[in-house]
Design an enzyme around this catalytic site. Structure first.
Site, PDB file in Angstrom:
ATOM      1  N   THR A  18      15.513  91.467 124.890  1.00 41.66           N
ATOM      2  CA  THR A  18      14.318  91.316 124.060  1.00 41.66           C
ATOM      3  C   THR A  18      13.361  90.355 124.767  1.00 41.66           C
ATOM      4  O   THR A  18      13.752  89.666 125.718  1.00 41.66           O
ATOM      5  CB  THR A  18      14.660  90.733 122.672  1.00 41.66           C
ATOM      6  OG1 THR A  18      14.853  89.307 122.798  1.00 41.66           O
ATOM      7  CG2 THR A  18      15.909  91.372 122.084  1.00 41.66           C
ATOM      8  N   ASP A  73      14.054  99.594 136.467  1.00 40.27           N
ATOM      9  CA  ASP A  73      14.751  98.550 135.710  1.00 40.27           C
ATOM     10  C   ASP A  73      16.252  98.845 135.667  1.00 40.27           C
ATOM     11  O   ASP A  73      17.079  97.938 135.726  1.00 40.27           O
ATOM     12  CB  ASP A  73      14.234  98.474 134.271  1.00 40.27           C
ATOM     13  CG  ASP A  73      12.907  97.758 134.156  1.00 40.27           C
ATOM     14  OD1 ASP A  73      12.571  96.980 135.063  1.00 40.27           O
ATOM     15  OD2 ASP A  73      12.204  97.983 133.152  1.00 40.27           O
ATOM     16  N   GLY A 105      12.481  84.310 124.214  1.00 42.21           N
ATOM     17  CA  GLY A 105      12.855  83.396 125.286  1.00 42.21           C
ATOM     18  C   GLY A 105      11.751  83.232 126.301  1.00 42.21           C
ATOM     19  O   GLY A 105      11.744  82.273 127.083  1.00 42.21           O
ATOM     20  N   LYS A 160       6.267 100.901 128.110  1.00 40.97           N
ATOM     21  CA  LYS A 160       7.290 101.645 128.845  1.00 40.97           C
ATOM     22  C   LYS A 160       7.678 102.963 128.191  1.00 40.97           C
ATOM     23  O   LYS A 160       8.136 103.883 128.869  1.00 40.97           O
ATOM     24  CB  LYS A 160       8.535 100.771 129.036  1.00 40.97           C
ATOM     25  CG  LYS A 160       8.322  99.605 129.986  1.00 40.97           C
ATOM     26  CD  LYS A 160       9.591  98.812 130.198  1.00 40.97           C
ATOM     27  CE  LYS A 160       9.348  97.652 131.151  1.00 40.97           C
ATOM     28  NZ  LYS A 160      10.588  96.916 131.450  1.00 40.97           N
TER      29      LYS A 160
END
Length: 295
Positions: free
Chosen positions: A213, A123, A216, A87
């Site tokens: 982040t 986003d 997860g 990105k």
């Protein structure tokens, strides 16, 4: 495969494209729900839409990324979405940035146009819309943000613009976090962001905790923060959507916290990207139904 406009009326008076070719650039993206959201919505609106996954190695060289973009442009792609870890790397290969991408300093959508490659950041709008719908009335005096990478930049600006008084920024890469804090204070005003020196103290002061982040995800399990620091009074948001119920959200839910999964951001960034690629406004509820069908 080229893109040709035909004289058929679309939503909002726009003409429906004859055909659209787009894709997603990223690393380890085979589980992405984005292709079906885009292609099924194209079908529902009455035009062919092909959306491909361009799965690249994490250590891709700068010159290789440039060649790939040129090849996709030559192949007739209308544009591409961009995800981890490109990105920010993509910025040097673009000709112009939209206002949102310029403010955020990261790009997740690139349009190939006659005027060159234009970078956008959907986003930003995706997270802001998800927060507005999912947690409209939560306290926002201070919020702890975990992650200052490409997605973290978008989420940070969305949080500040959504009324967060002070954003407490934490990242294992201190340079990234420091840079983001400076950007936010320069754009939104002094004191709107602070660098986190002590995560425990920051969590104690915060009303909400946001994970921006990759921690997860199925390929990176765990939590970005010590679970003992999450209190019932916190609201907790996660941008990870695979799985939807991350370890962080499950832990927070178990403590009685209000939670927000990454589903909303994933959906609404796709809604905005679809409109950019096609020039047609999609049905967000229909795209949500496709997203939910993966569960």
């Amino acid at each position: 495969m080229g893109v040709v406009e035909v004289e058929v009326e679309g939503i909002g008076g726009a003409s429906l494209p004859d055909c659209v070719l787009a894709g997603l650039i990223g690393n380890s993206i085979q589980a992405s729900r984005t292709p079906r959201m885009h292609m099924d919505e194209g079908t529902a609106l009455g035009f062919p839409y092909e959306y491909r996954l361009i799965d690249l190695p994490r250590d891709l060289e700068e010159a290789a990324l440039a060649r790939i973009l040129a090849d996709l442009e030559d192949a007739g792609y209308r544009g591409v979405n961009v995800t981890v870890p490109y990105k920010r790397d993509i910025l040097t290969h673009l000709d112009a940035l939209s206002d949102d991408a310029h403010a955020v300093g990261a790009v997740n959508t690139v349009l190939f146009t006659k005027d060159g490659r234009i970078g956008h950041n959907t986003d930003y709008w995706g997270f802001a819309e998800s927060l507005r719908r999912g947690l409209p009335d939560v306290a926002r005096d201070k919020v702890l943000l975990m992650g200052a990478g490409g997605a973290g930049h978008a989420v940070a600006h969305a949080l500040v613009d959504s009324g967060v008084g002070t954003l407490l920024v934490c990242d294992t890469n201190r340079e990234l976090a420091t840079s983001l804090v400076s950007e936010l204070n320069e754009r939104a005003g002094a004191g709107r962001a602070e660098l986190v020196e002590d995560v425990a103290e920051a969590a104690k002061a915060a009303d909400g905790i946001v994970n921006a982040t990759p921690v997860g995800m199925l390929k990176m399990p765990g939590m970005p923060i010590d679970g003992a620091l999450v209190e019932p009074r916190h609201w907790v948001a996660d941008i990870v959507y695979f799985p939807l119920e991350t370890k962080l959200l499950a832990h927070a839910r178990g403590k009685g916290c209000a939670v927000l999964s990454g589903a909303g951001m994933a959906l609404f960034q796709a809604v905005r990207a679809f409109e950019l690629f096609t020039g047609v406004t999609p049905d967000a509820d229909r795209m949500k139904a496709v997203f939910d069908s993966f569960d």
